[in-house]
Structure formats: C-alpha cells, structure tokens
Design an enzyme around this catalytic site. Structure first.
Site, short mmCIF file in Angstrom:
data_model
loop_
_atom_site.label_atom_id
_atom_site.label_comp_id
_atom_site.label_asym_id
_atom_site.label_seq_id
_atom_site.Cartn_x
_atom_site.Cartn_y
_atom_site.Cartn_z
N SER A 123 8.97 4.32 -4.40
CA SER A 123 9.54 3.21 -5.17
C SER A 123 10.83 2.71 -4.56
O SER A 123 11.32 1.67 -4.97
CB SER A 123 9.76 3.60 -6.64
OG SER A 123 10.02 4.95 -6.79
N HIS A 144 2.82 0.37 -4.02
CA HIS A 144 3.67 0.91 -5.09
C HIS A 144 3.05 0.65 -6.46
O HIS A 144 3.05 -0.48 -6.95
CB HIS A 144 5.06 0.26 -4.98
CG HIS A 144 6.03 0.75 -5.99
ND1 HIS A 144 7.05 -0.02 -6.50
CD2 HIS A 144 6.16 1.97 -6.58
CE1 HIS A 144 7.75 0.69 -7.36
NE2 HIS A 144 7.22 1.89 -7.44
N GLU A 156 2.83 -3.30 -6.06
CA GLU A 156 3.58 -4.01 -5.02
C GLU A 156 3.04 -3.57 -3.66
O GLU A 156 3.02 -2.37 -3.36
CB GLU A 156 5.08 -3.67 -5.12
CG GLU A 156 5.75 -4.27 -6.35
CD GLU A 156 7.21 -3.85 -6.49
OE1 GLU A 156 7.94 -4.59 -7.17
OE2 GLU A 156 7.60 -2.80 -5.96
N ASN A 194 12.11 -3.37 -9.13
CA ASN A 194 13.31 -2.57 -9.33
C ASN A 194 14.58 -3.34 -8.98
O ASN A 194 15.64 -3.07 -9.51
CB ASN A 194 13.25 -1.26 -8.52
CG ASN A 194 12.49 -0.20 -9.29
OD1 ASN A 194 12.51 -0.20 -10.53
ND2 ASN A 194 11.81 0.68 -8.59
#
Ligand code: NAI
Length: 505
Positions: A123, A144, A156, A194
């Site tokens: 991540s 991801h 992702e 994120n």
C-alpha cells in the site's frame, strides 16, 4: 490487452489478511491458485479464514455449498516458493518491508518463466524501488487491493518507472474480469487513495486542534451533511490510530515534508496514550462496555422564520430556496450575492472566509454562515457559525430557519470554510494535484475514491458541482486566513477554473 485466461495459475505469497482475500478472489474467478506462506502454519489459518468468510455468504443465501467446495478445491497450499513456478501471475502480500519483498521477487525471478508477472499488494512502497534490483523490472507491477479484498471493488494498478505498459494492461483487464474496479496509477507515495484521502483526516484533526468543534460534531457534519459513510474520527478509530498515523508520517516524509501531509499532534498523543481506537477500547471515542457515545452539538429550537428575502442565487445551496418557499409564508426573491436575509440576520453559504472576516468586509454585522451539504434537500443536519460581531438573537433566528425545514442544527465556533466545504475543497485539491502530476486520470481518481473508500462522490466531480471557481476561492481564502502553503490551489485546479471548469467530459 487481454486478461489472463482463467486456466492460468495464480500464485499468492502471504496467507494473511490480504493474501487469503486475494487467493479467494482469484479462485472465485476460476483460476487454480497456489498459496505460499513462509510460516507453514499460516496456510491452514488462511484457508480457514477463506472458508469461514464463504460460509457466511452461504448463510446469507449468496453462495451454495458446491460452489464453496469447488472454490476451495482450486486453492492449493504449497510448501516451497519454487512450487509457484507454473503461475502466470504471482501476487505478493507479505510483510510491508522493501528488503523482504525484494528478496522474494529476486528468488521468484530464478524460479519462474520470463513471462511471469510479479505483482505487489503493497500500500505504500515504491514499485519503482521494488523492481530496481531485478533482472526483469518491466514484469513488476503494483496490484493494490483494499481490505476486505473480496468485498471492496477497487484495485489500484500501479506502474513503476520500468513497468511495461502491457503488463499493467494485463493486470487491469484481469482485475476487471475478477469483478473488480481497476484504476491505473503511477508509483508515487500513497498511490491514489491513500494520498487523496489525507485531507479527510487532516482537516478534521486541524479543526479539533483549533477547538472549532468536538469530535462528535465534526463526525456528524461530515457524515450527515457531507454524506460520507463514516466521520473521520470514527474512521480513524476503526482503521487504528497507529496505522493511520503511520501512513500520514510515511507520506509526510515521502513528500519531503510537504506541509499538506503534516501529521497531527493530537493523533500522536493518542498513540502515546495507547489509545489506538476500537482495537484498544479507546481512541477518539470510548469503546469500553457501557461507555456512552457523546452526542454532536444540537442547537435549541429557534423562532420559526416569518419573512425571508433571498438575494441572488444560492449556488450549491439553491435547493434551500425551493424548500423555504414551500415552508415560509413570506419569501421574496431579489438580486444580490447569495444571501438568505431575515429581519434579524443574514445567512450565507461559506466561501472559505471566516464569518467574522466576511461580516467586516461586507458590512453585515449580524452574519451567520452555513456549511456545505452533499444535498441540501436531503441533509438532516446543517452546521452554522456566527461572526464575532453577531448577537445571540441572530444565531437563534438562523437555527430557526433550518429547523423549520426539518433539519438539526449544530453550532460551531467561527472557522473558515466550516467543516464540509473545506474538507471537500481539500480533497478536490489533492485529487487535482495528483491528476496534474500525471499520477492518474480524473476518471480514475474519482472512481478510486468512490469505490475504494465509499466517498459519496468523486472529489473532482463534486468540485465541478460546487463550481471550480467557488472551490479555488475557498482555498485562496483558507490560505490567506492561515497564511499556509497547505491550502495552495493545485495548478490544474486553477487552470480548469478558467478553462472550461471541468475535469470530466
Ligand atoms: P498479514 O500480517 O495479515 O499477513 C502477512 C503474511 O505474510 C503472514 O502470514 C506472514 O507469515 C507472511 N509472510 C511474511 N513474510 C513472508 C515471506 N518473506 N514470504 C512468505 N510469506 C511471508 O499482513 P496483511 O495485512 O495481509 O498485509 C500484507 C500486505 O498487504 C502488506 O504489504 C500490506 O501493506 C498490504 N496491504 C494491507 C492492507 C490491510 O488493510 N491489511 C490493505 C492493502 C494492502
């Protein structure tokens, strides 16, 4: 580029939370799956976790026993890394440490064919760095998944400097075939979700630090008025303060201490106190048995409005005009700068200035500002704040207006951009920054935030609805108020505001 055929074997390394979920997804899509873990005891535990999750689906009528048995049959635990050799794609979901991941990939290169795709579920680590020591860095890609992987649709697909386009395309097509929503991203710290989600936490923490409102009121504003699935404090408690803080710190360092990513001392203090959130029984909220949940601020009933003059268009708050016309007997409409005027006070949607500043600049002493809502006709809560120059009667009258429309009112301290508008502007700004830097497309960014973290709208689509001019103005006002680089509008946002006002076609 075509997806991998379902006859292609998929290797999964790490049978923990994520690895087990990924193995389940690949097996559900019909692939033979080879599951490896360095701790052999993790394999039966991982298989058991998959079985347990599937049995719950049977309980809810979403799966039958024979499908479960066939799916479990397709997952073969293996004892040696070398057993993964037949896999066309190997996804690692091991400990989040660059040297460990690199070592595994280096070993895999010795074992596998030149065509095998090596994917990492990392991540936060750089895909470029992960591939740098390999002989075939072009075969390395980020894949991801989000936790819980079998439930959340977003994947992702992350390209490092050397990743071959066809490899990323194959992973994108394969993830789509597995029923996921793949989005492409360039390998930059935090990838898409994120990174763009940081302001959701950071602005809330900043408002709390400044004493603008309490935890429950900020959460209620974003959840009820903003339409987010969970308020930021409740969400941080769920994620774990340690995990959330670690991500913030990593990004802050990774972006060379960009003030946008600066972690919060409040969160640091929670960590110091062992208040990690739900898992430790205490975080921003208390989760001990019998502990009472604090209620958000709720204003007492104000006088129902009798006479209202609407000056100009209310922008995103325009649905209020129609609702007021239905509810209040005397509503007049005239030209002006977007004000709801009562005999006692004037109400306006925040533009990023504090009420006190705006009251002084516009010469309106009795000024109340209200916050943005996802949908003013539906929202159950409206957040308001009074200028310092304003008396209590004006505040009560303003509360009475929204209460007459059936809404609960929360009063907070005067703060620029209140809660929801400033958060949404900062999310849109982070998204525009990522798009401007070529990390992802606008469509990928919005899809990622909707599907990955359940935002009610993609931040860029939301900014378009609010109006890019309004978003840039709010950011400029916030920047001026705090004198901070943190609120600087992304160059692409500023440009789009003058050129077409759209990110999406
Ligand atoms: P976990 O701790 O539940 O599982 C990791 C597993 O990998 C363990 O069973 C461990 O024995 C095994 N392992 C460790 N080193 C190994 C090695 N060298 N070779 C083979 N197996 C090894 O961890 P989790 O949460 O599943 O995370 C795995 C990866 O996924 C990490 O990179 C993490 O950052 C990433 N990730 C985690 C998410 C989460 O919410 N937990 C979400 C998205 C990504």
């Amino acid at each position: 580029m075509a997806a991998l055929p379902s006859t292609a074997a998929i290797g999964v390394i790490g049978a923990g939370t994520m690895g087990a979920g990924i193995a389940q997804i690949a097996a559900a899509a019909g692939h033979p799956v080879l599951l490896f873990d360095i701790r052999t005891e993790a394999l039966p535990a991982g298989l058991e976790r998959i079985r347990h999750g599937l049995e719950r689906l049977i309980g809810r009528g979403k799966l039958n026993h024979s499908t479960l048995a066939a799916l479990m049959e397709r997952i073969r635990p293996v004892e040696r890394l070398a057993d993964l050799a037949p896999a066309a794609l190997i996804i690692e979901a091991i400990v989040e440490e660059l040297p460990s991941k690199r070592q595994v990939f280096e070993q895999l290169e010795e074992i596998c064919s030149e065509q095998t795709i090596l994917a990492s579920n990392t991540s936060a680590l750089s895909i470029t760095a992960l591939a740098a020591t390999l002989q075939r860095p072009e075969r390395v890609v980020g894949m991801h998944f989000f936790n819980p992987a079998p439930v959340l649709k977003l994947v992702e697909v992350v390209s490092g400097l050397a990743t071959a386009n066809e490899v990323a395309e194959t992973i994108q097509a394969t993830a789509a075939k597995w029923g996921k929503q793949p989005v492409r991203a360039r390998s930059t710290p935090g990838f898409i979700v994120n990174r763009i989600a940081r302001p959701y936490y950071a602005e809330a923490l900043r408002l709390l630090e400044a004493g603008t409102a309490d935890v429950a009121t900020i959460d209620a504003a974003l959840q009820e008025a903003g339409g987010f699935r969970m308020g930021p404090f409740e969400l941080m408690d769920m994620i774990g303060q340690d995990i959330n803080f670690a991500v913030s710190r990593t990004l802050f360092e990774a972006y060379f201490q960009d003030p946008r990513y600066r972690p919060s001392l409040i969160q640091q203090e929670l960590l110091d106190g062992g208040c990690l959130g739900r898992k430790s029984g205490r975080g921003f909220y208390n989760y001990q048995p019998g502990a009472e949940r604090p209620a958000p601020h709720t204003a007492p009933p104000g006088p129902p409005p009798t006479r209202i003059v609407l000056h100009g268009e209310l922008g995103p708050a325009e649905p209020l005009a129609a609702a007021l016309a239905k509810t209040v007997s005397a509503v007049q409409r005239t030209t002006g700068a977007g004000l709801i005027a009562l005999p006692e006070t004037a109400l306006a949607l925040t533009d990023g200035r504090s009420a006190t500043q705006r009251a002084a600049e516009e010469g309106i002493s009795e000024l109340i500002l209200f916050d943005l809502a996802l949908d003013f006709s539906q929202t159950t809560r409206v957040v308001i704040a009074a200028a310092d120059q304003t008396g209590p009667a004006a505040l009560a009258a303003a509360a009475g207006v929204f209460q007459a429309l059936g809404k609960t009112v929360s009063v907070i301290d005067d703060s620029p951009g209140l809660i929801v508008l400033r958060t949404v502007c900062m999310l849109a700004n982070a998204a525009a920054e990522a798009v401007g830097q070529g990390v992802c497309t606008a469509a990928a960014c919005d899809a990622a935030m909707r599907d990955g973290v359940n935002y009610p709208r993609g931040p860029l689509a939301w900014a378009e609805i609010i109006g890019l001019a309004r978003v840039v103005t709010a950011l400029d006002h916030l920047g001026e108020y705090y004198g901070a680089e943190r609120y600087q509008a992304a160059p692409l946002l500023r440009r789009k505001r003058y050129g077409g006002n759209r990110f999406h076609d």
